[in-house]
Write an enzyme that holds these catalytic residues in place. Structure first.
Site: not given
Ligand SMILES: *Cc1c(COP(=O)(O)O)cnc(C)c1O
Length: 380
Positions: A49, A266
């Site tokens: 993702k 800044y």
């Molecule tokens: C993002 C996510 C993962 C992966 O998590 P990591 O900590 O990056 O391994 C797995 N399952 C779900 C439901 C997620 O949202």
């Protein structure tokens, strides 16, 4: 503190590129294989993702397919479409549920049904299409984010709708898996076992990167690592069998010697107490250098690496630029040499450290890496 000299050749980075993100695809594949071996005989999927945690799904998904990965998780329908094109034969699960049933079905992707509205939207689509299309079912076991409650699951398995669903996977997500001493882990596992009993014969998945380190009782049939694939160490109980995959560098645009008593950046939040050599680097919050990594007098911020030295960020991080005190790192000789690069992420600046210095976590460091930097993929 001293860092190792970058064994990376930045001479191929185009002169016009202000920064470079170097992603080691061979290492990502090796990380996946190491995790797969760690959880065998359970299956190891890959969570890709958010553009594979900001590192580039277009390059990473094919590398994982070549390594043997057959199951992917994405969050959004657009990510699902991209993953399908990159991995034509893989199973692709879509975590955000049924936002557009027709779109998900058209790309042969599998929604994760995590709410009664997901279930009814998918059933409605399947009825219209006259096909029992596969779906995953997410149950809530204590995170109180996504997933059917115990009561909703019970209602579903007792309804006439249940027989109309083709459930390929039952899954849940752990809240505290980074802490092996947390009582939440076994409570959630017990709740998951109870849910699974209502879905006999359906493959099960509970753990992400940190959960899979809790041991075989947490592996079930499929694990879902994301962060660990990208070299992240999320588990508080020891090191996952993975290595870092990303390094980031930005060009030093200018070096100036600033007399004592001068303010930098800044809002003039940092004032030199003595003559200091200050580098202005072509990376800012638009490139993923957190503004919370700004350094002011009394409140140290983040670090950048130059030629073997870690140097403090001084003054505010702005959109395109960051200033660092490189008095010890940049000699007069170095100034007369060739292009100077500042390391933002690397062996002595792991993503966890970079995150901690900005009050956040390595996950956010990865996903915020800006799009302006030149990208180099090793082992492609
Ligand atoms: C993002 C996510 C993962 C992966 O998590 P990591 O900590 O990056 O391994 C797995 N399952 C779900 C439901 C997620 O949202």
């Amino acid at each position: 503190m001293s860092t190792e000299a970058p064994a990376i050749d930045l001479s191929s980075v185009p002169a016009r590129a202000t920064g470079a993100v170097i992603v080691d695809l061979a290492r990502i594949a090796a990380n996946w294989r190491a995790l797969a071996a760690h959880v065998a005989p359970a299956e190891c999927s890959a969570v890709v993702k958010a553009d594979a945690y900001g590192l580039g799904a277009a390059e990473i998904v094919p590398a994982l397919v070549s390594a043997g990965c057959r199951t992917f998780f994405v969050a959004t329908p657009d990510e699902a479409q991209q993953a399908r094109a990159l991995a034509p034969r893989a199973v692709i699960y879509v975590l955000d549920g049924v936002l557009d049933a027709g779109f998900l079905a058209a790309h042969c992707t599998v929604p994760v049904l995590a709410d009664p509205s997901d279930v009814s939207a998918w059933l409605q689509y399947c009825n219209k299409a006259g096909a029992k299309l596969p779906a995953a079912l997410q149950v809530d076991t204590g995170l109180n984010r996504r997933g059917l409650s115990r009561r909703q699951l019970e209602g579903l398995v007792q309804s006439s709708d249940f027989a109309e669903l083709a459930i390929r996977l039952v899954m849940s997500h752990l809240a505290c898996a980074d802490d092996p001493t947390s009582a939440m882990n076994s409570l959630q596992r017990d709740a998951f076992l109870a849910a699974r009993e209502r879905l006999p014969g359906v493959p099960a998945s509970l753990s992400a990167s940190d959960g899979l380190m809790l041991g075989a009782p947490f592996h079930f049939d499929l694990v879902r690592p994301g962060y660990a694939l990208y070299g992240g160490q999320a588990f508080g109980g020891g090191r996952a069998p993975v290595e870092p995959v990303v390094r980031a560098f930005a060009r030093v645009l200018q070096v100036r010697d600033v007399p004592a008593g001068q303010a930098i950046g800044y809002s003039a939040t940092w004032t030199t107490r003595s003559r200091r050599r200050i580098a202005t680097i072509a990376a800012g919050y638009a490139d993923g250098v957190f503004r919370h990594a700004s350094g002011s007098n009394g409140v140290p911020g983040g670090l950048i690496g130059i030629d073997g030295h870690l140097c403090p960020i001084v003054g505010r991080v702005s959109m395109d630029l960051v200033t660092a005190d490189v008095t010890e790192a940049v000699t007069d000789d170095a100034l007369s040499g060739q292009a100077l690069w500042a390391e933002l992420i690397g062996p002595s600046l792991p993503i966890e450290t970079v995150g901690a210095k900005a009050g956040t976590i390595g996950y956010e460091v990865l996903t915020r890496l800006g799009r302006r930097f030149h990208r180099v993929y090793l082992g492609a």
